[in-house]
Design an enzyme around this catalytic site. Structure first.
Site, PDB file in Angstrom:
ATOM      1  N   SER A   3      -6.881 -32.781  31.628  1.00  0.00           N
ATOM      2  CA  SER A   3      -5.480 -33.216  31.586  1.00  0.00           C
ATOM      3  C   SER A   3      -4.738 -32.248  30.687  1.00  0.00           C
ATOM      4  O   SER A   3      -5.350 -31.591  29.830  1.00  0.00           O
ATOM      5  CB  SER A   3      -5.392 -34.624  30.979  1.00  0.00           C
ATOM      6  OG  SER A   3      -4.046 -34.966  30.712  1.00  0.00           O
ATOM      7  N   TYR A  45      -6.592 -41.242  24.099  1.00  0.00           N
ATOM      8  CA  TYR A  45      -6.820 -40.588  25.393  1.00  0.00           C
ATOM      9  C   TYR A  45      -6.809 -39.075  25.191  1.00  0.00           C
ATOM     10  O   TYR A  45      -7.700 -38.361  25.672  1.00  0.00           O
ATOM     11  CB  TYR A  45      -5.732 -41.020  26.378  1.00  0.00           C
ATOM     12  CG  TYR A  45      -5.773 -40.308  27.718  1.00  0.00           C
ATOM     13  CD1 TYR A  45      -6.692 -40.687  28.696  1.00  0.00           C
ATOM     14  CD2 TYR A  45      -4.877 -39.270  28.022  1.00  0.00           C
ATOM     15  CE1 TYR A  45      -6.722 -40.045  29.930  1.00  0.00           C
ATOM     16  CE2 TYR A  45      -4.905 -38.630  29.252  1.00  0.00           C
ATOM     17  CZ  TYR A  45      -5.822 -39.020  30.199  1.00  0.00           C
ATOM     18  OH  TYR A  45      -5.857 -38.377  31.421  1.00  0.00           O
TER      19      TYR A  45
HETATM   20  N1  LIG Z   1      -2.764 -39.892  36.499  1.00  0.00           N
HETATM   21  C1  LIG Z   1      -2.456 -38.980  35.600  1.00  0.00           C
HETATM   22  O1  LIG Z   1      -1.302 -38.856  35.137  1.00  0.00           O
HETATM   23  C2  LIG Z   1      -3.523 -38.019  35.120  1.00  0.00           C
HETATM   24  C3  LIG Z   1      -3.101 -36.836  34.490  1.00  0.00           C
HETATM   25  C4  LIG Z   1      -4.058 -35.950  34.033  1.00  0.00           C
HETATM   26  C5  LIG Z   1      -5.411 -36.219  34.198  1.00  0.00           C
HETATM   27  N2  LIG Z   1      -5.789 -37.385  34.796  1.00  0.00           N
HETATM   28  C6  LIG Z   1      -7.240 -37.625  34.928  1.00  0.00           C
HETATM   29  O2  LIG Z   1      -7.571 -37.712  36.292  1.00  0.00           O
HETATM   30  C7  LIG Z   1      -8.758 -38.484  36.454  1.00  0.00           C
HETATM   31  C8  LIG Z   1      -8.570 -39.469  37.592  1.00  0.00           C
HETATM   32  O3  LIG Z   1      -7.540 -40.389  37.242  1.00  0.00           O
HETATM   33  P1  LIG Z   1      -6.501 -40.947  38.312  1.00  0.00           P
HETATM   34  O4  LIG Z   1      -5.141 -40.608  37.818  1.00  0.00           O
HETATM   35  O5  LIG Z   1      -6.892 -40.564  39.683  1.00  0.00           O
HETATM   36  O6  LIG Z   1      -6.670 -42.518  38.043  1.00  0.00           O
HETATM   37  P2  LIG Z   1      -7.271 -43.703  38.931  1.00  0.00           P
HETATM   38  O7  LIG Z   1      -6.636 -43.747  40.275  1.00  0.00           O
HETATM   39  O8  LIG Z   1      -7.189 -44.902  38.071  1.00  0.00           O
HETATM   40  O9  LIG Z   1      -8.790 -43.260  39.154  1.00  0.00           O
HETATM   41  C9  LIG Z   1      -9.748 -43.372  38.148  1.00  0.00           C
HETATM   42  C10 LIG Z   1     -11.108 -43.394  38.815  1.00  0.00           C
HETATM   43  O10 LIG Z   1     -12.122 -43.389  37.808  1.00  0.00           O
HETATM   44  C11 LIG Z   1     -13.039 -44.436  38.126  1.00  0.00           C
HETATM   45  N3  LIG Z   1     -13.656 -44.922  36.909  1.00  0.00           N
HETATM   46  C12 LIG Z   1     -13.055 -45.437  35.805  1.00  0.00           C
HETATM   47  N4  LIG Z   1     -13.959 -45.789  34.882  1.00  0.00           N
HETATM   48  C13 LIG Z   1     -15.161 -45.479  35.421  1.00  0.00           C
HETATM   49  C14 LIG Z   1     -16.491 -45.605  34.959  1.00  0.00           C
HETATM   50  N5  LIG Z   1     -16.783 -46.127  33.763  1.00  0.00           N
HETATM   51  N6  LIG Z   1     -17.502 -45.185  35.766  1.00  0.00           N
HETATM   52  C15 LIG Z   1     -17.239 -44.674  36.985  1.00  0.00           C
HETATM   53  N7  LIG Z   1     -16.004 -44.519  37.472  1.00  0.00           N
HETATM   54  C16 LIG Z   1     -14.987 -44.922  36.698  1.00  0.00           C
HETATM   55  C17 LIG Z   1     -12.213 -45.487  38.822  1.00  0.00           C
HETATM   56  O11 LIG Z   1     -13.010 -46.272  39.697  1.00  0.00           O
HETATM   57  P3  LIG Z   1     -13.638 -47.711  39.371  1.00  0.00           P
HETATM   58  O12 LIG Z   1     -12.601 -48.500  38.639  1.00  0.00           O
HETATM   59  O13 LIG Z   1     -13.948 -48.225  40.746  1.00  0.00           O
HETATM   60  O14 LIG Z   1     -14.856 -47.442  38.578  1.00  0.00           O
HETATM   61  C18 LIG Z   1     -11.306 -44.617  39.671  1.00  0.00           C
HETATM   62  O15 LIG Z   1     -11.960 -44.254  40.861  1.00  0.00           O
HETATM   63  C19 LIG Z   1      -9.027 -39.129  35.084  1.00  0.00           C
HETATM   64  O16 LIG Z   1     -10.040 -38.416  34.420  1.00  0.00           O
HETATM   65  C20 LIG Z   1      -7.705 -38.962  34.348  1.00  0.00           C
HETATM   66  O17 LIG Z   1      -7.882 -38.902  32.968  1.00  0.00           O
HETATM   67  C21 LIG Z   1      -4.886 -38.278  35.281  1.00  0.00           C
END
Ligand SMILES: NC(=O)c1ccc[n+]([C@@H]2O[C@H](COP(=O)([O-])OP(=O)(O)OC[C@H]3O[C@@H](n4cnc5c(N)ncnc54)[C@H](OP(=O)(O)O)[C@@H]3O)[C@@H](O)[C@H]2O)c1
Length: 256
Positions: free
Chosen positions: A132, A145
């Site tokens: 991120s 975070y």
């Molecule tokens: N959205 C943003 O603004 C943003 C910006 C920069 C970086 N990111 C990064 O991008 C990545 C994906 O996030 P996203 O935005 O796509 O959010 P999201 O839609 O909430 O996806 C998060 C995913 O991680 C899984 N997950 C969470 N805890 C877990 C665990 N303990 N074990 C296995 N799987 C787990 C969730 O599935 P389950 O709940 O089914 O386990 C879900 O599939 C993250 O690392 C986040 O930090 C996001």
């Protein structure tokens, strides 16, 4: 292997990889979501909490039994932790490090034999860490975070050096803000300026595939304005961190 494939960036990445001819193993905790996606893209499902080292090792054993060579590991699973180090639940502070940082460490170690087997067979093998912009700038409204993401980036950089010596690529992707299930942004981000730069999950999925294809070690998406902020942070971390502290979320978050 795509972790966090049950929604958001992971789901979009798995769809894009499958469209490109990859066979994906989808990892997350919500089995129903994984099964629905697997049925659509002809993928495989492994239900696993990546924070649980033994569970990750068990998944690796099962997957490597079916597929001795693993060509790509996308460490994407992650959770938010918005709030201050001083007031956020202690459990959340602990959990965000376990999932966002150590989850990728456990998966990389567990799937290393598969990645090495792919190399031994003369193929490319790569690890992608979805970090991120918060891994480069200490965004105070989500301090715990940001700290976990800083650790994840340090892991990606240092482990990347070791992986490259084994012929395995390592790529860190730094997305800016985007709207996903776990990370609602539109309604909660107080800054109209930041809201203007929201991207979507396909933008990040494309950046992941491109980073692997072009062997790019670190990719910020979108480049503008986040790369400039990262440069400014490298020059003056205290100033940029203070400025970032002026932004906050509308709901449930104090200014820190
Ligand atoms: N959205 C943003 O603004 C943003 C910006 C920069 C970086 N990111 C990064 O991008 C990545 C994906 O996030 P996203 O935005 O796509 O959010 P999201 O839609 O909430 O996806 C998060 C995913 O991680 C899984 N997950 C969470 N805890 C877990 C665990 N303990 N074990 C296995 N799987 C787990 C969730 O599935 P389950 O709940 O089914 O386990 C879900 O599939 C993250 O690392 C986040 O930090 C996001």
């Amino acid at each position: 292997m795509v972790t966090g494939a049950s929604s958001g960036i992971g789901e979009a990445t798995a769809r894009m990889l499958a469209a490109d001819g990859w066979r994906c193993v989808l990892v997350a905790r919500r089995e129903d979501r994984l099964r629905a996606l697997a049925a659509e893209i002809d993928g495989e499902v492994e239900v696993c909490d990546v924070a649980d080292r033994e569970a990750v090792a068990a998944v690796a054993e099962r997957v490597l039994g079916r597929h001795p060579a693993v060509h790509l590991l996308v460490n994407n699973a992650g959770i938010p932790a918005r709030g201050s180090f001083l007031t956020l639940d202690a459990e959340r502070i602990e959990h965000v490090s376990l999932v966002n940082y150590l989850g990728g460490v456990w998966c990389t170690r567990a799937f290393l034999p598969g990645l090495e087997a792919a190399r031994a067979g003369g193929d490319r093998a790569s690890v992608v860490n979805v970090v991120s912009v918060a891994g480069t700038v200490a965004f105070a409204p989500a301090g715990p975070y940001a700290a976990a993401k800083h650790a994840q980036l340090a892991f990606s950089r240092s482990c990347g050096a070791a992986l490259r010596r084994r012929g395995i690529g390592c790529h860190a992707i730094m997305p800016g803000f985007l709207e996903t299930e776990g990370f609602p942004q539109h309604e909660v981000l107080s800054s109209r300026l930041l809201r203007r730069f929201l991207i979507d999950t396909d933008d990040v999925a494309r950046a992941i595939l491109r980073a692997v294809e072009r062997n790019r070690s670190e990719v910020t998406v979108p480049w503008f304005p986040y790369r400039l902020i990262t440069f400014a942070h490298a020059l003056s971390p205290v100033l940029v961190t203070r400025l970032a502290g002026w932004f906050t979320y509308h709901r449930g978050e104090e200014r820190v």
